[in-house]
Scaffold this motif. Structure first.
Motif, PDB file in Angstrom:
ATOM      1  N   GLY A 298     -20.423 -74.958   9.040  1.00 56.48           N
ATOM      2  CA  GLY A 298     -19.704 -76.236   9.027  1.00 56.48           C
ATOM      3  C   GLY A 298     -19.330 -76.596   7.604  1.00 56.48           C
ATOM      4  O   GLY A 298     -19.377 -75.778   6.694  1.00 56.48           O
ATOM      5  N   GLY A 299     -18.937 -77.856   7.409  1.00 58.40           N
ATOM      6  CA  GLY A 299     -18.541 -78.324   6.089  1.00 58.40           C
ATOM      7  C   GLY A 299     -17.034 -78.312   5.919  1.00 58.40           C
ATOM      8  O   GLY A 299     -16.279 -78.004   6.849  1.00 58.40           O
ATOM      9  N   SER A 300     -16.588 -78.651   4.719  1.00 53.07           N
ATOM     10  CA  SER A 300     -15.149 -78.748   4.469  1.00 53.07           C
ATOM     11  C   SER A 300     -14.800 -78.144   3.119  1.00 53.07           C
ATOM     12  O   SER A 300     -15.589 -78.181   2.174  1.00 53.07           O
ATOM     13  N   VAL A 301     -13.591 -77.580   3.062  1.00 51.04           N
ATOM     14  CA  VAL A 301     -13.020 -77.031   1.830  1.00 51.04           C
ATOM     15  C   VAL A 301     -11.659 -77.693   1.639  1.00 51.04           C
ATOM     16  O   VAL A 301     -10.863 -77.772   2.578  1.00 51.04           O
ATOM     17  N   THR A 302     -11.387 -78.172   0.431  1.00 50.23           N
ATOM     18  CA  THR A 302     -10.119 -78.847   0.136  1.00 50.23           C
ATOM     19  C   THR A 302      -9.416 -78.127  -1.011  1.00 50.23           C
ATOM     20  O   THR A 302     -10.019 -77.862  -2.048  1.00 50.23           O
TER      21      THR A 302
ATOM     22  N   GLU B 255     -17.239 -68.883   2.027  1.00 54.99           N
ATOM     23  CA  GLU B 255     -18.472 -68.098   2.110  1.00 54.99           C
ATOM     24  C   GLU B 255     -19.695 -68.936   1.740  1.00 54.99           C
ATOM     25  O   GLU B 255     -20.778 -68.744   2.296  1.00 54.99           O
ATOM     26  N   ALA B 256     -19.519 -69.879   0.807  1.00 52.96           N
ATOM     27  CA  ALA B 256     -20.649 -70.734   0.424  1.00 52.96           C
ATOM     28  C   ALA B 256     -21.108 -71.613   1.580  1.00 52.96           C
ATOM     29  O   ALA B 256     -22.261 -72.029   1.636  1.00 52.96           O
ATOM     30  N   LEU B 257     -20.181 -71.887   2.525  1.00 51.55           N
ATOM     31  CA  LEU B 257     -20.504 -72.756   3.660  1.00 51.55           C
ATOM     32  C   LEU B 257     -20.906 -71.980   4.915  1.00 51.55           C
ATOM     33  O   LEU B 257     -21.277 -72.589   5.917  1.00 51.55           O
ATOM     34  N   GLU B 258     -20.793 -70.654   4.882  1.00 51.97           N
ATOM     35  CA  GLU B 258     -21.096 -69.861   6.067  1.00 51.97           C
ATOM     36  C   GLU B 258     -22.496 -70.103   6.630  1.00 51.97           C
ATOM     37  O   GLU B 258     -22.671 -70.224   7.843  1.00 51.97           O
ATOM     38  N   PRO B 259     -23.541 -70.191   5.782  1.00 58.07           N
ATOM     39  CA  PRO B 259     -24.884 -70.388   6.346  1.00 58.07           C
ATOM     40  C   PRO B 259     -25.022 -71.685   7.131  1.00 58.07           C
ATOM     41  O   PRO B 259     -25.852 -71.784   8.039  1.00 58.07           O
ATOM     42  N   THR B 260     -24.206 -72.703   6.805  1.00 64.81           N
ATOM     43  CA  THR B 260     -24.323 -73.998   7.482  1.00 64.81           C
ATOM     44  C   THR B 260     -23.462 -74.082   8.739  1.00 64.81           C
ATOM     45  O   THR B 260     -23.605 -75.026   9.529  1.00 64.81           O
TER      46      THR B 260
ATOM     47  N   GLU C 277     -12.337 -77.497  -3.715  1.00 61.10           N
ATOM     48  CA  GLU C 277     -13.580 -78.259  -3.593  1.00 61.10           C
ATOM     49  C   GLU C 277     -14.263 -77.952  -2.263  1.00 61.10           C
ATOM     50  O   GLU C 277     -13.601 -77.847  -1.224  1.00 61.10           O
ATOM     51  N   ASP C 278     -15.578 -77.800  -2.304  1.00 66.13           N
ATOM     52  CA  ASP C 278     -16.337 -77.652  -1.058  1.00 66.13           C
ATOM     53  C   ASP C 278     -17.579 -78.530  -1.118  1.00 66.13           C
ATOM     54  O   ASP C 278     -17.997 -78.957  -2.201  1.00 66.13           O
ATOM     55  N   ASP C 279     -18.125 -78.834   0.050  1.00 61.96           N
ATOM     56  CA  ASP C 279     -19.320 -79.690   0.115  1.00 61.96           C
ATOM     57  C   ASP C 279     -20.561 -78.862   0.457  1.00 61.96           C
ATOM     58  O   ASP C 279     -21.439 -79.306   1.184  1.00 61.96           O
ATOM     59  N   GLY C 280     -20.609 -77.632  -0.090  1.00 67.49           N
ATOM     60  CA  GLY C 280     -21.726 -76.740   0.160  1.00 67.49           C
ATOM     61  C   GLY C 280     -22.904 -77.008  -0.762  1.00 67.49           C
ATOM     62  O   GLY C 280     -22.977 -78.043  -1.436  1.00 67.49           O
TER      63      GLY C 280
ATOM     64  N   HIS D 184     -22.782 -79.429  -8.119  1.00 61.10           N
ATOM     65  CA  HIS D 184     -24.112 -79.955  -7.811  1.00 61.10           C
ATOM     66  C   HIS D 184     -24.252 -79.963  -6.299  1.00 61.10           C
ATOM     67  O   HIS D 184     -23.253 -79.830  -5.580  1.00 61.10           O
ATOM     68  N   PRO D 185     -25.455 -80.050  -5.765  1.00 64.66           N
ATOM     69  CA  PRO D 185     -25.628 -79.993  -4.307  1.00 64.66           C
ATOM     70  C   PRO D 185     -24.730 -80.994  -3.584  1.00 64.66           C
ATOM     71  O   PRO D 185     -24.728 -82.181  -3.895  1.00 64.66           O
ATOM     72  N   GLY D 186     -23.947 -80.490  -2.646  1.00 62.65           N
ATOM     73  CA  GLY D 186     -23.054 -81.338  -1.875  1.00 62.65           C
ATOM     74  C   GLY D 186     -21.634 -81.378  -2.385  1.00 62.65           C
ATOM     75  O   GLY D 186     -20.744 -81.884  -1.692  1.00 62.65           O
ATOM     76  N   ARG D 187     -21.371 -80.844  -3.580  1.00 64.92           N
ATOM     77  CA  ARG D 187     -19.996 -80.870  -4.097  1.00 64.92           C
ATOM     78  C   ARG D 187     -19.838 -79.841  -5.216  1.00 64.92           C
ATOM     79  O   ARG D 187     -20.548 -79.905  -6.222  1.00 64.92           O
ATOM     80  N   THR D 188     -18.932 -78.907  -5.015  1.00 72.49           N
ATOM     81  CA  THR D 188     -18.566 -77.945  -6.056  1.00 72.49           C
ATOM     82  C   THR D 188     -17.049 -77.942  -6.181  1.00 72.49           C
ATOM     83  O   THR D 188     -16.336 -77.840  -5.176  1.00 72.49           O
TER      84      THR D 188
END
Length: 552
Positions: A457-461, A450-455, A476-479, A524-528
């Motif tokens: 794209g992105g990746s979740v691991t 859900e954190a990546l929905e606005p973009t 981990e996500d890169d949101g 932090h921005p780009g990695r949670t």
């Protein structure tokens, strides 16, 4: 003695030839290894991953690493090393690279005994590949591989020898200058009151340089006293962010020593040899001796585990208080909601029979849907307020992670998110309440997607890793990350979503702590990264139970 006094810092051509001649490694051996390379290369990644999974099982080996990012880099280096091992050429430049690998192991503090065991593990894995792929040349290729690995081990051990010699020489220089005199003067007090104390004791001179470093300080920091002797206190031990503050504190104590002789309960931290941070509560005391060699004592207590336990207790108390309130509210709300839902259903049927227009029916439908949403919220309140006792049973960690990934996969595809799983090569079976742990993973994965929905794209691991005493699961996500790293995201009713109830992560926290584990977040921005730690019940495992069992 001359050779001991001048440790060799790099290989030379004569040493390379000597080693190759000693083990009878020739061109035929090199040719066999080159033939082995394309057959073994597909196995390199698996061998490296399995090797570092084994490292995670042992405290002394695992503690030298700073984190998963460093382990990833080292796995890549191991793959390149195995490729170079087979490809050659086995000349002076080749062995200089081998010596550099040994220096890295010394630098991060890997005990020398693990060098031997590591080479044994790699040797067994590669020899299996030889037996499976080399056919008639297998026997000769095994001998070639044994020879080159023996040389590799010999060269790497030169790094440990050089490090030992350097430490010995420095110790001798310090002893010749002043350490002998200082130790003779304080030997009785040092052994009885300082060395055996379960607190960090650091003696400092007028320039805040370390002149005494007790056994507990060595244990907590992982640093030997000969490594920090003569270094400034804040530069050798403290995280960089605290350098200026602590240096100013010591200077103020020195300048005001006539009126103030100590500063108590300074909350600070130390940086360990492996780069980790430990919480320490310090007391600084001005107490010069006859020779003014030591004028400060910094006495510290490691409070890392104590602080973590206190934080968990505060969170649990908060959850218990809110849970009691939620249970009462849910009970009072549920009955009226059920009655309202029943009457809305009757009303909708009546309107349909009377031929009411679509706008009226739509209004009644919306009311019904909102009542259902409130009912779902009440159910979440009850789940949070009255959690059921855990039903522990042997559970495959790999299976739980794979199922959670499959359940979230469709949602990820719809939003253009790439979902990846990084699971251990060896299966892990823990005593868990499987549905509850499944709920934890689903909640964390859905939040990440859900954190990546606005973009779009992105990746979740989703990754699981074995450590010596626990299993760590990371999502981990890169949101964009959390709006504030200090946000109380595990508190009940705190939510960053416009329509969120604020109970999802509170329930996750409760489930994890009920299992005796911990959960934290680094954002932090780009990695949670949400990190869940579940303890291995080694006692049950050792006695034949299922806790922490490792399957081949």
């Amino acid at each position: 003695m001359d050779r001991l006094a001048s440790p060799r810092t790099e290989t030379d051509e004569s040493l390379v030839k000597e080693l190759l001649r000693y083990v009878r490694f020739g061109e035929d051996d090199a040719r066999l290894l080159r033939a082995l390379r394309p057959r073994a290369a597909p196995h390199f990644e698996r061998i490296a991953t399995a090797f570092y999974d084994r490292i995670r099982e042992h405290d002394d080996a695992h503690d030298v690493f700073t984190g998963e990012a460093q382990i990833k880099r080292l796995q890549g280096s191991m793959v390149r090393w195995m490729d170079r091992l087979c490809e050659g050429p086995h000349d002076e430049a080749y062995f200089k690279k081998t010596l550099e690998i040994g220096r890295i192991h010394v630098q991060i503090g890997l005990p020398q005994r693990y060098m031997f065991t590591a080479m044994a593990l790699i040797r067994v894995a590669l020899l299996r590949v030889v037996d499976d792929t080399m056919g008639a040349d297998a026997s000769a290729c095994r001998e070639a591989l044994d020879r080159i690995l023996d040389i590799e081990l010999a060269v790497m051990l030169e790094s440990y020898r050089d490090h030992f010699v350097a430490r010995t020489q420095r110790r001798e220089r310090l002893e010749r200058a002043e350490v002998d005199l200082a130790l003779r003067r304080t030997e009785h007090r040092y052994v009885s009151a300082v060395e055996l104390a379960r607190v960090l004791v650091v003696g400092l001179d007028r320039e805040a340089r370390i002149r005494l470093f007790n056994r507990e300080a060595e244990r907590v920091t992982g640093l030997g006293r000969e490594e920090v002797f003569g270094a400034r206190f804040h530069e050798a031990l403290l995280p960089e962010a605290l350098h200026d503050e602590q240096a100013g504190l010591l200077q103020a104590l020195l300048e005001s020593r006539e009126g103030r002789t100590s500063i108590d309960d300074v909350e600070s931290a130390v940086r360990t040899r492996a780069g980790k941070i430990r919480d320490v509560r310090w007391q600084f005391a001005y107490a010069p001796g006859d020779d003014d060699d030591i004028v400060f004592f910094a006495v510290g207590r490691d409070t890392t585990d104590e602080n973590a336990l206190a934080a968990r207790l505060r969170q649990n108390e908060k959850l218990a208080a809110v849970g009691t309130l939620a249970a009462g509210l849910a009970h009072e709300i549920r009955n009226p909601l059920n009655g309202a839902q029943l009457h809305v259903t009757f009303l909708e049927r009546g309107l349909r029979k009377s031929g009411a227009d679509g706008e009226q029916l739509e209004a009644v439908h919306i009311v019904g849907e909102e009542i259902k949403r409130l009912g779902k919220l009440v159910s979440e309140f009850l789940d949070f307020a009255r959690p059921k006792p855990l039903e522990l049973r042997p559970t495959s960690m790999r299976a739980v992670c794979e199922r959670a990934g499959k359940l979230v996969e469709a949602r990820a595809l719809q939003t253009g998110v790439t979902l990846a799983l990084e699971l251990p090569t060896s299966e892990l079976v823990l005593d868990l309440d499987t549905p509850k742990i499944q709920q934890v993973l689903l909640n964390l994965l859905q939040n990440a997607v859900e954190a990546l929905e606005p973009t779009r794209g992105g990746s979740v691991t989703l990754r699981a890793r074995r450590r010596p005493r626990d299993v760590v699961i990371e999502v981990e996500d890169d949101g964009p990350g959390l709006a504030s790293p200090d946000a109380p995201i595990f508190d009940p009713f705190f939510s960053t979503k416009p329509e969120g109830t604020g109970l999802g992560l509170a329930i996750v926290h409760r489930i994890v702590t009920d299992h005796g584990g911990t959960i934290d977040v680094d954002s932090h921005p780009g990695r949670t990264v949400f990190r869940v730690s579940l303890p291995l019940r080694l006692g049950a495992h050792d006695e034949g139970g299922n806790g922490g069992k490792i399957l081949p």
